[in-house]
Design a protein around this motif. Structure first.
Motif, PDB file in Angstrom:
ATOM      1  N   UNK A 178      -8.080  -9.369  -2.688  1.00 22.46           N
ATOM      2  CA  UNK A 178      -7.129 -10.375  -2.189  1.00 22.46           C
ATOM      3  C   UNK A 178      -5.771  -9.745  -1.856  1.00 22.46           C
ATOM      4  N   UNK A 179      -5.311  -8.841  -2.707  1.00 21.49           N
ATOM      5  CA  UNK A 179      -4.018  -8.178  -2.457  1.00 21.49           C
ATOM      6  C   UNK A 179      -4.074  -7.406  -1.145  1.00 21.49           C
ATOM      7  N   UNK A 182     -14.217 -20.268  10.233  1.00 19.34           N
ATOM      8  CA  UNK A 182     -15.094 -19.316   9.532  1.00 19.34           C
ATOM      9  C   UNK A 182     -16.194 -18.792  10.461  1.00 19.34           C
ATOM     10  N   UNK A 183     -16.814 -19.719  11.195  1.00 24.90           N
ATOM     11  CA  UNK A 183     -17.890 -19.318  12.122  1.00 24.90           C
ATOM     12  C   UNK A 183     -17.356 -18.357  13.173  1.00 24.90           C
ATOM     13  N   UNK A 184     -16.165 -18.671  13.687  1.00 26.51           N
ATOM     14  CA  UNK A 184     -15.546 -17.814  14.711  1.00 26.51           C
ATOM     15  C   UNK A 184     -15.338 -16.407  14.172  1.00 26.51           C
ATOM     16  N   UNK A 217     -14.988 -17.449   1.308  1.00 23.93           N
ATOM     17  CA  UNK A 217     -14.129 -17.548   0.121  1.00 23.93           C
ATOM     18  C   UNK A 217     -12.640 -17.400   0.466  1.00 23.93           C
ATOM     19  N   UNK A 218     -12.329 -16.583   1.451  1.00 29.25           N
ATOM     20  CA  UNK A 218     -10.918 -16.220   1.643  1.00 29.25           C
ATOM     21  C   UNK A 218     -10.292 -16.599   2.984  1.00 29.25           C
ATOM     22  N   UNK A 219     -11.087 -17.116   3.928  1.00 24.73           N
ATOM     23  CA  UNK A 219     -10.496 -17.350   5.252  1.00 24.73           C
ATOM     24  C   UNK A 219      -9.413 -18.425   5.237  1.00 24.73           C
ATOM     25  N   UNK A 220      -9.567 -19.412   4.348  1.00 22.20           N
ATOM     26  CA  UNK A 220      -8.562 -20.484   4.254  1.00 22.20           C
ATOM     27  C   UNK A 220      -7.186 -19.920   3.938  1.00 22.20           C
ATOM     28  N   UNK A 221      -7.156 -19.070   2.912  1.00 23.30           N
ATOM     29  CA  UNK A 221      -5.873 -18.509   2.480  1.00 23.30           C
ATOM     30  C   UNK A 221      -5.266 -17.599   3.544  1.00 23.30           C
TER      31      UNK A 221
END
Lengths: 114, 199
Positions: free
Chosen positions: B77-78, A64-66, B33-37
């Motif tokens: 998201x889409x 995330x930080x990157x 909120x969305x980087x994981x996905x």
């Protein structure tokens, strides 16, 4: 007993459906899985697979930080690009203005002479 | 700090509005909120930590650039899934042709909820230390065998485990019909189980 169990065991598709929480399709499935060692083991292995895959897919902690840093850098690059192109235009205008002025004066001089 | 807390409760559309009006924190909340996905989808397609990380980063740089022009016709998201999907597919093709060490520029052009609850209702069996060891061993073997699965099985098993990714979305990401995805998940699990049994 084992033979009887095997005959009545649900298909792997049904066990998958169970894992996906689609129990309404076959309400007796849950009872069967509780009672049948073989089927319970299959479902447990499927469940373990999901756990295993999920753990593998954990993103790096600093991702995330990157991302945020890269986006900020990207904005800065844009600002620098914009500023430098504005500077270039200004420079060109300063350089060209006297030349244009001289050309205009020469034209004016010839017009007056005529 | 309070501002960030307030922003966390806002919807994606509200955050986008705030970002467009100048709040950089709103974008940070969107990334959080969305980087994981984004990463998980890329990983599901590419099966490489480095490549997935790169795709997730590139996707958000594109989003950051394009967000002021985002009209909100589709859900954020889409839109994000499509960007990640396109970048990951490009990368996948690139890797196939040139080997996985090469990069795709983020400036290169594009080619081209239902929440699935995966909790199981089985009796809570507390595992003993020896069982935990065997579970760890089993997971290690699973990881190894997962790598050996055919690509279409591995991808579907991975994407099935992306946070809150619906079957419909998996079908779209893999260009398949919904029914195909469901049966492929079932066959992939069974294939992996049988491979483990043979060990």
């Amino acid at each position: 007993m084992k033979e009887k169990q095997k005959l009545t065991c649900p298909s792997t598709e049904d066990l998958n459906a169970f894992l996906e929480n689609d129990k309404e399709g076959n309400p007796s499935l849950l009872t069967h899985i509780h009672e049948c060692d073989r089927c319970r083991r299959i479902v447990e292995i499927y469940h373990l697979m999901d756990e295993c895959v999920y753990e593998q897919m954990e993103p790096p902690k600093d991702l995330m930080k990157k991302i945020i840093r890269l986006c900020e850098d990207d904005t800065r690059v844009k600002v620098v690009e914009n500023t430098s192109s504005k500077k270039k235009i200004c420079g060109a205008m300063i350089f060209l203005a006297p030349i244009v002025l001289i050309i205009l004066m020469i034209i004016l001089f010839f017009i007056i002479r005529k | 700090m309070d501002e960030e807390q307030d922003l966390k409760e806002k919807t994606d559309a509200e955050l986008i509005q705030l970002f467009v009006s100048g709040s950089s924190v709103a974008f940070e909340v969107l990334v959080a909120r969305h980087h994981r996905r984004a990463y998980q989808i890329a990983y599901g397609i590419l099966n490489s930590i480095e490549d997935a990380e790169e795709v997730a980063q590139d996707a958000f740089i594109r989003i950051h650039r394009a967000l002021p022009g985002f009209r909100g016709d589709a859900e954020f998201t889409t839109w994000m899934y499509r960007i990640v999907q396109n970048l990951a597919r490009n990368k996948y093709r690139w890797n196939k042709v040139r080997g996985s060490q090469l990069n795709v520029s983020i400036d290169s052009p594009y080619e081209n909820d239902d929440d699935a609850n995966r909790k199981m209702d089985l009796p809570d069996r507390k595992s003993s230390p020896s069982e935990e060891v065997s579970t760890a061993e089993m997971k290690k073997m699973m990881s190894e065998e997962l790598e050996k699965l055919p690509e279409h099985y591995r991808q579907v098993l991975m994407l099935r485990n992306v946070d809150n990714l619906s079957y419909e979305m998996i079908a779209e990401l893999l260009d398949c019909k919904l029914g195909t995805i469901k049966s492929r998940i079932s066959r992939a699990r069974e294939e992996l189980r049988q491979r483990l049994e043979r060990l």
